[in-house]
Design a protein around this motif. Structure first.
Motif, PDB file in Angstrom:
ATOM      1  N   UNK A   1       0.836  -1.206   0.000  1.00 20.26           N
ATOM      2  CA  UNK A   1       0.000   0.000   0.000  1.00 20.26           C
ATOM      3  C   UNK A   1       0.870   1.254   0.000  1.00 20.26           C
ATOM      4  N   UNK A   2       1.947   1.232   0.783  1.00 14.30           N
ATOM      5  CA  UNK A   2       2.875   2.366   0.765  1.00 14.30           C
ATOM      6  C   UNK A   2       3.443   2.578  -0.631  1.00 14.30           C
ATOM      7  N   UNK A   3       3.843   1.502  -1.267  1.00 11.85           N
ATOM      8  CA  UNK A   3       4.430   1.606  -2.601  1.00 11.85           C
ATOM      9  C   UNK A   3       3.412   2.135  -3.616  1.00 11.85           C
ATOM     10  N   UNK A   4       2.176   1.657  -3.499  1.00  7.84           N
ATOM     11  CA  UNK A   4       1.117   2.111  -4.407  1.00  7.84           C
ATOM     12  C   UNK A   4       0.836   3.600  -4.218  1.00  7.84           C
ATOM     13  N   UNK A   5       0.718   4.041  -2.963  1.00  6.34           N
ATOM     14  CA  UNK A   5       0.426   5.454  -2.703  1.00  6.34           C
ATOM     15  C   UNK A   5       1.599   6.342  -3.116  1.00  6.34           C
ATOM     16  N   UNK A   6       2.819   5.832  -2.956  1.00  4.41           N
ATOM     17  CA  UNK A   6       3.995   6.598  -3.386  1.00  4.41           C
ATOM     18  C   UNK A   6       3.959   6.826  -4.897  1.00  4.41           C
ATOM     19  N   UNK A   7       3.668   5.765  -5.629  1.00  2.30           N
ATOM     20  CA  UNK A   7       3.665   5.864  -7.090  1.00  2.30           C
ATOM     21  C   UNK A   7       2.467   6.659  -7.616  1.00  2.30           C
ATOM     22  N   UNK A   8       1.342   6.613  -6.899  1.00  4.62           N
ATOM     23  CA  UNK A   8       0.128   7.278  -7.370  1.00  4.62           C
ATOM     24  C   UNK A   8      -0.148   8.581  -6.612  1.00  4.62           C
ATOM     25  N   UNK A   9       0.830   9.131  -5.965  1.00  3.71           N
ATOM     26  CA  UNK A   9       0.645  10.335  -5.141  1.00  3.71           C
ATOM     27  C   UNK A   9      -0.047  11.441  -5.934  1.00  3.71           C
ATOM     28  N   UNK A  10      -1.203  11.941  -5.449  1.00  6.67           N
ATOM     29  CA  UNK A  10      -2.035  12.862  -6.237  1.00  6.67           C
ATOM     30  C   UNK A  10      -1.610  14.321  -6.123  1.00  6.67           C
ATOM     31  N   UNK A  11      -0.370  14.605  -6.482  1.00  7.16           N
ATOM     32  CA  UNK A  11       0.115  15.986  -6.410  1.00  7.16           C
ATOM     33  C   UNK A  11      -0.693  16.916  -7.306  1.00  7.16           C
ATOM     34  N   UNK A  12      -1.177  16.391  -8.428  1.00  5.21           N
ATOM     35  CA  UNK A  12      -1.963  17.217  -9.350  1.00  5.21           C
ATOM     36  C   UNK A  12      -3.274  17.678  -8.737  1.00  5.21           C
ATOM     37  N   UNK A  13      -3.749  16.955  -7.719  1.00  8.11           N
ATOM     38  CA  UNK A  13      -5.001  17.326  -7.051  1.00  8.11           C
ATOM     39  C   UNK A  13      -4.769  18.216  -5.837  1.00  8.11           C
ATOM     40  N   UNK A  14      -3.497  18.461  -5.482  1.00 11.30           N
ATOM     41  CA  UNK A  14      -3.204  19.344  -4.358  1.00 11.30           C
ATOM     42  C   UNK A  14      -2.385  18.724  -3.250  1.00 11.30           C
ATOM     43  N   UNK A  15      -2.053  17.438  -3.344  1.00 17.00           N
ATOM     44  CA  UNK A  15      -1.263  16.794  -2.302  1.00 17.00           C
ATOM     45  C   UNK A  15       0.144  17.396  -2.275  1.00 17.00           C
ATOM     46  N   UNK A  16       0.692  17.651  -1.082  1.00 16.19           N
ATOM     47  CA  UNK A  16       1.995  18.320  -0.978  1.00 16.19           C
ATOM     48  C   UNK A  16       3.149  17.401  -1.371  1.00 16.19           C
ATOM     49  N   UNK A  17       4.243  18.017  -1.781  1.00 14.37           N
ATOM     50  CA  UNK A  17       5.439  17.249  -2.133  1.00 14.37           C
ATOM     51  C   UNK A  17       6.667  18.129  -1.962  1.00 14.37           C
ATOM     52  N   UNK A  18       7.813  17.482  -1.797  1.00 19.40           N
ATOM     53  CA  UNK A  18       9.081  18.199  -1.717  1.00 19.40           C
ATOM     54  C   UNK A  18       9.649  18.335  -3.117  1.00 19.40           C
ATOM     55  N   UNK A  19       9.752  19.566  -3.563  1.00 17.76           N
ATOM     56  CA  UNK A  19      10.174  19.861  -4.929  1.00 17.76           C
ATOM     57  C   UNK A  19      11.704  19.830  -5.008  1.00 17.76           C
ATOM     58  N   UNK A  20      12.256  18.649  -5.257  1.00 14.82           N
ATOM     59  CA  UNK A  20      13.703  18.458  -5.212  1.00 14.82           C
ATOM     60  C   UNK A  20      14.427  19.311  -6.258  1.00 14.82           C
ATOM     61  N   UNK A  21      13.914  19.332  -7.483  1.00 16.86           N
ATOM     62  CA  UNK A  21      14.613  20.094  -8.537  1.00 16.86           C
ATOM     63  C   UNK A  21      14.102  21.531  -8.684  1.00 16.86           C
ATOM     64  N   UNK A  22      13.216  21.949  -7.793  1.00 22.15           N
ATOM     65  CA  UNK A  22      12.765  23.349  -7.719  1.00 22.15           C
ATOM     66  C   UNK A  22      12.169  23.872  -9.019  1.00 22.15           C
ATOM     67  N   UNK A  23      11.442  23.013  -9.732  1.00 26.87           N
ATOM     68  CA  UNK A  23      10.842  23.484 -10.977  1.00 26.87           C
ATOM     69  C   UNK A  23       9.362  23.803 -10.818  1.00 26.87           C
ATOM     70  N   UNK A  24       8.841  23.624  -9.613  1.00 30.09           N
ATOM     71  CA  UNK A  24       7.448  23.963  -9.355  1.00 30.09           C
ATOM     72  C   UNK A  24       6.451  22.918  -9.801  1.00 30.09           C
ATOM     73  N   UNK A  25       6.939  21.792 -10.327  1.00 32.16           N
ATOM     74  CA  UNK A  25       6.067  20.726 -10.806  1.00 32.16           C
ATOM     75  C   UNK A  25       6.455  19.410 -10.148  1.00 32.16           C
ATOM     76  N   UNK A  26       5.460  18.569  -9.920  1.00 36.35           N
ATOM     77  CA  UNK A  26       5.725  17.268  -9.316  1.00 36.35           C
ATOM     78  C   UNK A  26       6.195  16.293 -10.386  1.00 36.35           C
ATOM     79  N   UNK A  27       7.370  15.714 -10.172  1.00 33.48           N
ATOM     80  CA  UNK A  27       7.912  14.734 -11.094  1.00 33.48           C
ATOM     81  C   UNK A  27       8.210  13.450 -10.332  1.00 33.48           C
TER      82      UNK A  27
END
Length: 228
Positions: free
Chosen positions: A37-63
């Protein structure tokens, strides 16, 4: 509500190497199922819907594969979306019809490191009016039903200087914790944004907003239940 993405998403940074047996026991699952379940949620993380993320490459988009799902620096993050569009539920719960509100909820925490962070869970609510009507007045609160050991002797109070409500056992010896009974509380760190003075600054999504201010805690309501 039956959609695959209508669920609580949960990620932790160390899920690949962590001992998941305690979580598996709590949830009545195998450690393998918790891992999957952790692996599934990691791969399907809904950043496009508003879920937060750490922007490693600082481009403002979730990759995926580059950026890290979850609140920056947090050891575990949960995220989900809820709304009030089911009229049967709202009428049963409050006797009211739906308003048209969406609520995005983030819950996160940190490993215990000897500071307050390890003893706390953090919650953030983003409330969006998706109806066609303006909401001119609104009260926002949380429902809490914490039991500090033996719930029958608990007392509640508030500290307005800390924007905090708290609960504790009133007896010297608690039926569950004995003489070492803990206390528990909720503290409002950032309230909703309202108009302020030109020199005021509010915080929203970790950014300062000039000319606004964050509301402070305004009230505590409590219910006494006499257990027979």
């Amino acid at each position: 509500p039956e959609a695959a993405n209508a669920r609580v998403f949960r990620v932790r940074r160390d899920y690949k190497t962590a001992d998941l047996n305690m979580e598996a026991e709590d949830e009545g699952k195998t450690a393998g199922a918790v891992y999957e379940q952790y692996e599934k949620d990691w791969k399907q993380w809904p950043a496009a819907d508003g879920a937060p993320f750490e922007d490693i490459n600082k481009d403002g988009k979730y990759q995926p594969g580059i950026d890290i799902p979850g609140v920056t620096g947090a050891n575990q993050t949960l995220w989900f979306v809820a709304n009030d569009l089911d009229s049967n539920t709202t009428k049963y719960f409050t006797g009211s019809l739906p308003i048209g509100i969406e609520m995005q909820v983030t819950v996160w925490g940190y490993k215990y490191d000897g500071t307050y962070r390890g003893d706390a869970l953090f919650k953030r609510y983003i409330v969006i009016n998706k109806s066609k009507n303006d909401i001119k007045e609104m009260r926002f609160g949380i429902w809490a039903d914490p039991d500090v050991g033996d719930a029958s002797d608990d007392l509640v109070g508030c500290d307005t200087t800390l924007n905090m409500i708290y609960m504790f056992g009133s007896k010297a010896n608690d039926a569950t914790y004995g003489s070492n009974s803990p206390a528990f509380g909720y503290s409002l760190l950032q309230g909703p944004i309202v108009e302020g003075l030109p020199g005021d600054k509010a915080i929203f999504k970790n950014k300062a907003v000039a000319g606004k201010k964050n509301l402070q805690m305004s009230a505590l309501g409590w219910i006494f239940k006499n257990v027979m």
